[in-house]
Design an enzyme around this catalytic site. Structure first.
Site, mmCIF file in Angstrom:
data_model
loop_
_atom_site.group_PDB
_atom_site.id
_atom_site.type_symbol
_atom_site.label_atom_id
_atom_site.label_comp_id
_atom_site.label_asym_id
_atom_site.label_seq_id
_atom_site.Cartn_x
_atom_site.Cartn_y
_atom_site.Cartn_z
ATOM 1 N N GLY A 264 -71.333 6.713 -48.257
ATOM 2 C CA GLY A 264 -70.416 6.543 -46.959
ATOM 3 C C GLY A 264 -69.937 7.535 -46.203
ATOM 4 N N GLY A 266 -67.505 10.078 -44.455
ATOM 5 C CA GLY A 266 -66.208 11.051 -44.772
ATOM 6 C C GLY A 266 -66.323 12.048 -45.729
ATOM 7 C CD GLU A 289 -73.315 2.841 -42.970
ATOM 8 O OE1 GLU A 289 -73.766 1.586 -42.677
ATOM 9 O OE2 GLU A 289 -72.028 3.092 -42.567
ATOM 10 C CG ASN A 379 -62.149 5.573 -39.856
ATOM 11 O OD1 ASN A 379 -61.370 5.875 -38.855
ATOM 12 N ND2 ASN A 379 -62.315 6.075 -40.950
ATOM 13 N N GLY A 383 -70.403 0.155 -43.089
ATOM 14 C CA GLY A 383 -71.612 -0.397 -43.939
ATOM 15 C C GLY A 383 -71.280 -0.639 -45.276
#
Ligand code: COA
Length: 498
Positions: A264, A266, A289, A379, A383
């Site tokens: 993810g 970050g 993603e 945020n 996904g």
């Protein structure tokens, strides 16, 4: 001029300034813009829309994107009052304030779902799509830039399409994309993607050229990634995750290529992926993603054979390196629409290892990724749910404390739940990792407290759990105390009992 970028001569007369194109928008419209985690976002139209609003013209839009925008566009549009509704993801401080004050209605959605809901008419249709492009082909198809996101769906559905040709995006990006749009239900067959590297679609977004209403030329790069470099804590988290994955290989559940990886957005997820450079794993693949710097580093080290995603979000230096050496990456990187990169059918089929970041998780493994203190949007779920719910292994990582120790990321009861205990296999902090597979809630609690919580908070968590056990239940709680840690933080500025 621009013949290499606008290869359908009949479209040349659609060239205009962003200010002229902005006049196509009417108050109340639904707009779909390209852009996914700061990559491939429209650069000129957001500013032109802000300018229209500043001139006092009523202009309140429902804005859909792939994910977050760069160039402060989300914040500028929110501050100018242009955005009435926003979905499915954002990561901008100014927009966040407008969402949390109730001025902007934010629909926080699984990133695979927006396209599906548009297709089935569950959402109001797109009036205008604004898509950043490398070029327009002789057929009128749009070649995207550093992300695909929801652009194919927006462009194919919109009444009017505005194309922003970005001269700073090199023509060599052409060929990187794989645009596949599923059929409508109920006729739809299986999505024919059986491996992360397979290409199943076209290299550009097919659009009826008659609907291209404007072409605007821009020349500014994507905003660089704002992920911070790894630190001691993220290094420790990475070591725990890697040791765990080594155990999976030793147990024969997977080989040294693991399963396709998703990581993810970050700082923390990027740092954990970075840690894989020192791991024994080889011939890994990514089906994610977003590709951050760490993915390019792993491609460079040779440990990652290829990477599939919906966007590429890099630091300025890595962005330059990627574009300067695009030929080295061309056969190893695929950019897909987000409904394909995140599709539950494919994530389940490929057995993805999903690695996402939690704001907090509770002693039973429920994860909050989105709501600070249970109420305020950070945020969005992005996904993470697409992958966590459907992957083979769902791992959530977090630092054990936030705000210099005033907040414990391991709490008695998650104040908002994005991923329930049923979708979470493993949680890890810098202190250790808890493998929750096959464990009942009472077993999970002991493991999470002893392995993951910060030592300062362990006595409080043990005391809570012991008291909860007195009341019994499958998932014991002391209801009047379940959220008392969050309330204490609000009241006293720390979750720690003095
Ligand atoms: N309560 C309040 N604030 C917390 C917190 C908690 N339990 N845990 C972390 N934070 C704060 C940090 O202090 C930091 O604040 P700052 O920006 O003021 O310094 C901020 O949250 C970000 O935390 P950080 O530790 O830097 O982690 P990150 O950059 O890796 O981001 C998420 C973490 C959860 C915000 C981010 O991963 C996210 O938005 N996830 C949801 C979407 C997602 O998972 N998508 C995956 C597919 S793209």
């Amino acid at each position: 001029m621009y013949e290499d970028r606008i290869r359908r001569p009949a479209l040349m007369n659609k060239l205009m300034s962003a200010e002229q194109a902005a006049l196509l928008f009417k108050d109340g419209m639904t707009v779909g813009m390209s852009g996914f985690t700061r990559a491939g976002d429209a650069k000129a139209l957001p500013a032109a829309l802000v300018e229209r609003a500043r001139q006092g013209q009523p202009l309140q839009l429902s804005l859909l994107t792939g994910a977050s925008l760069g160039n402060e566009s989300d914040g500028m549009m929110a501050n100018a009052g242009v955005v009435a509704r926003r979905m499915p993801f954002q990561a901008d401080a100014a927009l966040r304030r407008k969402i949390n004050s109730g001025e902007v209605m934010f629909i926080d959605q699984h990133l695979s779902e927006t396209a599906e809901q548009l297709r089935s008419g569950d959402l109001k249709g797109i009036d205008i799509a604004v898509i950043e492009a490398v070029a327009i082909t002789p057929e009128g198809a749009i070649v995207p830039t550093m992300s695909v996101g929801n652009s194919a769906n927006f462009a194919q559905q919109a009444a009017k399409v505005i194309v922003e040709i970005n001269l700073s995006a090199p023509l060599s990006l052409e060929g990187l994309h794989d645009i596949y749009v599923p059929q409508a239900r109920p006729e739809r067959g299986p999505i024919p993607l059986l491996t992360p590297w397979q290409r199943i679609g076209a290299t550009a977004i097919a659009v009826d050229p008659e609907r291209i209403a404007a072409i605007v030329i821009t020349d500014s790069p994507d905003s660089p990634s704002n992920a911070l470099p790894p630190d001691d804590e993220t290094d420790a988290i990475a070591r725990h995750v890697i040791t765990f994955l080594e155990g999976e290989v030793q147990a024969g559940r997977m080989d040294a290529s693991l399963r396709p990886l998703q990581a993810g957005i970050g700082t923390i997820a990027n740092a954990v992926l970075h840690g894989l450079i020192d791991s024994p794993f080889r011939k890994m693949t990514m089906f994610s993603e977003v590709l951050q710097d760490s993915a390019i580093e792993l491609l460079d080290s040779g440990q990652l054979t290829m990477a599939s995603a919906s966007s590429i979000t890099l630091s300025a230096a890595m962005h330059k390196k990627f574009l300067d050496n695009i030929e080295q990456y061309r056969d190893r990187v695929v950019l897909r629409p987000q409904e394909i990169s995140n599709h539950p059918e494919i994530v389940r089929r490929l057995g993805i290892i999903a690695l996402n970041t939690a704001l907090e998780f509770d002693i039973y493994g429920n994860v909050n990724s989105t709501h600070v203190g249970g109420t305020h949007m950070m945020n969005g779920i992005g996904g993470s749910g697409d992958f966590a719910r459907n992957g083979q292994l769902s791992i959530f990582v977090s630092k054990s404390v936030a705000k210099d120790g005033a907040i414990s990321s391991v709490v008695p009861f998650a104040a908002h739940v994005d991923h329930t205990e049923h979708d979470v296999d493993v949680v890890a902090t810098e202190w250790g990792l808890a493998d929750l597979r096959g464990l009942a809630p009472r077993e999970r609690a002991r493991l999470i407290i002893e392995h993951c919580a910060h030592p300062d908070y362990r006595p409080q968590l043990r005391a809570y759990f012991e008291e909860a056990l007195l009341g019994g239940g499958q998932t014991p709680h002391v209801l009047e105390k379940a959220l008392s840690w969050h309330a204490r933080y609000q009241r006293e500025g720390s979750m720690l009992v003095k």
